[in-house]
Design a protein around this motif. Structure first.
Motif, PDB file in Angstrom:
ATOM      1  N   ALA A 115      43.339 -94.082 -49.554  1.00  0.00           N
ATOM      2  CA  ALA A 115      42.430 -95.254 -48.732  1.00  0.00           C
ATOM      3  C   ALA A 115      41.428 -95.857 -49.799  1.00  0.00           C
ATOM      4  N   GLY A 116      41.177 -95.175 -50.717  1.00  0.00           N
ATOM      5  CA  GLY A 116      40.085 -95.751 -51.622  1.00  0.00           C
ATOM      6  C   GLY A 116      41.036 -96.766 -52.512  1.00  0.00           C
ATOM      7  N   TYR A 117      42.041 -96.567 -52.884  1.00  0.00           N
ATOM      8  CA  TYR A 117      42.985 -97.540 -53.699  1.00  0.00           C
ATOM      9  C   TYR A 117      43.235 -98.611 -52.881  1.00  0.00           C
ATOM     10  N   ARG A 118      43.454 -98.709 -51.527  1.00  0.00           N
ATOM     11  CA  ARG A 118      43.882 -99.471 -50.534  1.00  0.00           C
ATOM     12  C   ARG A 118      42.751-100.493 -50.389  1.00  0.00           C
ATOM     13  N   SER A 119      41.652-100.053 -50.360  1.00  0.00           N
ATOM     14  CA  SER A 119      40.420-101.050 -49.986  1.00  0.00           C
ATOM     15  C   SER A 119      39.961-101.658 -51.534  1.00  0.00           C
ATOM     16  N   GLY A 120      40.250-100.942 -52.594  1.00  0.00           N
ATOM     17  CA  GLY A 120      39.954-101.409 -53.943  1.00  0.00           C
ATOM     18  C   GLY A 120      41.133-102.024 -54.673  1.00  0.00           C
ATOM     19  N   TRP A 121      42.088-102.388 -54.124  1.00  0.00           N
ATOM     20  CA  TRP A 121      43.402-102.812 -54.722  1.00  0.00           C
ATOM     21  C   TRP A 121      42.915-104.344 -55.195  1.00  0.00           C
ATOM     22  N   PHE A 180      49.846 -98.316 -62.158  1.00  0.00           N
ATOM     23  CA  PHE A 180      49.451 -97.544 -60.839  1.00  0.00           C
ATOM     24  C   PHE A 180      50.679 -96.710 -60.541  1.00  0.00           C
ATOM     25  N   ASP A 181      50.574 -95.237 -60.439  1.00  0.00           N
ATOM     26  CA  ASP A 181      51.432 -94.431 -60.043  1.00  0.00           C
ATOM     27  C   ASP A 181      51.287 -93.962 -58.515  1.00  0.00           C
ATOM     28  N   PRO A 182      51.862 -94.430 -57.620  1.00  0.00           N
ATOM     29  CA  PRO A 182      51.446 -94.352 -55.895  1.00  0.00           C
ATOM     30  C   PRO A 182      51.782 -92.566 -55.739  1.00  0.00           C
ATOM     31  N   THR A 183      52.736 -92.178 -56.412  1.00  0.00           N
ATOM     32  CA  THR A 183      52.963 -90.681 -55.889  1.00  0.00           C
ATOM     33  C   THR A 183      51.980 -89.829 -56.767  1.00  0.00           C
ATOM     34  N   VAL A 216      49.576-102.889 -51.648  1.00  0.00           N
ATOM     35  CA  VAL A 216      49.586-101.905 -52.631  1.00  0.00           C
ATOM     36  C   VAL A 216      50.827-101.065 -52.621  1.00  0.00           C
ATOM     37  N   PRO A 217      51.615-100.751 -53.785  1.00  0.00           N
ATOM     38  CA  PRO A 217      52.732-100.453 -53.730  1.00  0.00           C
ATOM     39  C   PRO A 217      52.819 -98.892 -53.363  1.00  0.00           C
TER      40      PRO A 217
END
Length: 285
Positions: free
Chosen positions: A67-73, A84-87, A166-167
């Motif tokens: 959620a943090g990366y989604r809002s701060g992308w 960025f490594d989504p896994t 966001v990937p």
């Protein structure tokens, strides 16, 4: 007139037949030791609490970081977006969980020494190598099962948060399934490492200090080395080497390959366990 009846001579019993008919004392003792270790694991209040905390931080970490990366992308720099490594992001709760499972490994040994239960354990099973091996097997399997399930849950929850630009990663992507499974494998190695340190020190404070020193303090100290020495040494530290198993994108050009790093961490665990076994055999208790 009475006839004299003679019994036919009895054929001697083959040694292998006697072996098959005789109860397997070794297998019975091994099973009893495993049941004992299973009961001891769940009878100590700190064990379920540490396991629950480890599972919780892995799963909740996947949601919070996702959620943090989604809002701060939008505020990330181009360089941060490329690396960025989504896994790895969805599995970063493993970094905190290692402290809980490592502490559990230490307490699995030092708790018995503190209460004196180790005397009863060794009296019931004098084979000290068997006691340590079965304890490691029971503890390792429990941690592996729970933490692997937590890794899959964290991955699914984290990826569900990566929407829009966001990937996100899919289980079939290169290295993704290995990374998700690697979270459980890494934490299993950590609990075995903590157990070995507990057997070496026989003291909860010393065991925990050794564990946190290796996993937390040592990487910071290495970064203080002059020049590029720290960058070249850091990948070979136990925690850093093992963490490559649950990464898809390597954090540094000097990083080890995932299975190479995992193998190096396993070697550290094996050396610590071997030293612990030697000391346990030489000590009175």
């Amino acid at each position: 007139m009475s006839a004299h009846v003679t019994e036919p001579p009895r054929r001697p019993e083959h040694p292998q037949v006697r072996t098959r008919l005789r109860p397997r004392a070794g297998a019975t003792r091994l099973g009893a030791t495993a049941r004992s270790e299973w009961i001891k694991l769940w009878s100590v209040r700190s064990a379920p609490a540490a396991l629950a905390a480890a599972v919780l931080v892995v799963v909740v970490g996947g949601f919070v970081l996702g959620a943090g990366y989604r809002s701060g992308w939008a505020s990330l720099s181009p360089g941060d977006r490329r690396s960025f490594d989504p896994t790895f992001t969805s599995l970063r709760g493993v970094q905190l969980a290692q402290l809980f499972v490592g502490s559990l490994g230490v307490l699995a040994l030092t708790g018995e020494y503190a209460t004196g239960l180790i005397r009863t354990t060794l009296a019931a099973t004098p084979q000290r190598a068997q006691v340590l091996a079965v304890k490691a097997l029971v503890l390792g399997l429990v941690v592996w099962a729970l933490c692997t399930a937590a890794s899959f849950a964290a991955f699914a929850i984290g990826q569900s948060q990566f929407t829009g630009p966001v990937p996100h990663a899919s289980p079939g992507g290169p290295g993704v399934l290995r990374a998700v499974l690697g979270g459980g494998i890494f934490l299993t190695l950590v609990v075995l490492f903590g157990m070995a340190l507990g057997a070496l020190t026989r003291s909860t404070p010393l065991g925990l200090a050794s564990l946190f020193g290796v996993l937390l303090v040592l990487p910071v100290a290495v970064q203080l080395l002059p020049g590029s020495v720290g960058e070249r040494v850091d990948p070979y530290l136990p925690g850093e080497a093992g963490s490559q198993l649950w990464r898809v994108v390597p954090p540094s050009p000097h990083s080890l390959a995932p299975w190479t790093g995992a193998g190096l961490f396993a070697l550290y665990v094996a050396v610590a366990a071997g030293a612990a076994l030697v000391l346990v055999r030489r000590r009175d208790v």
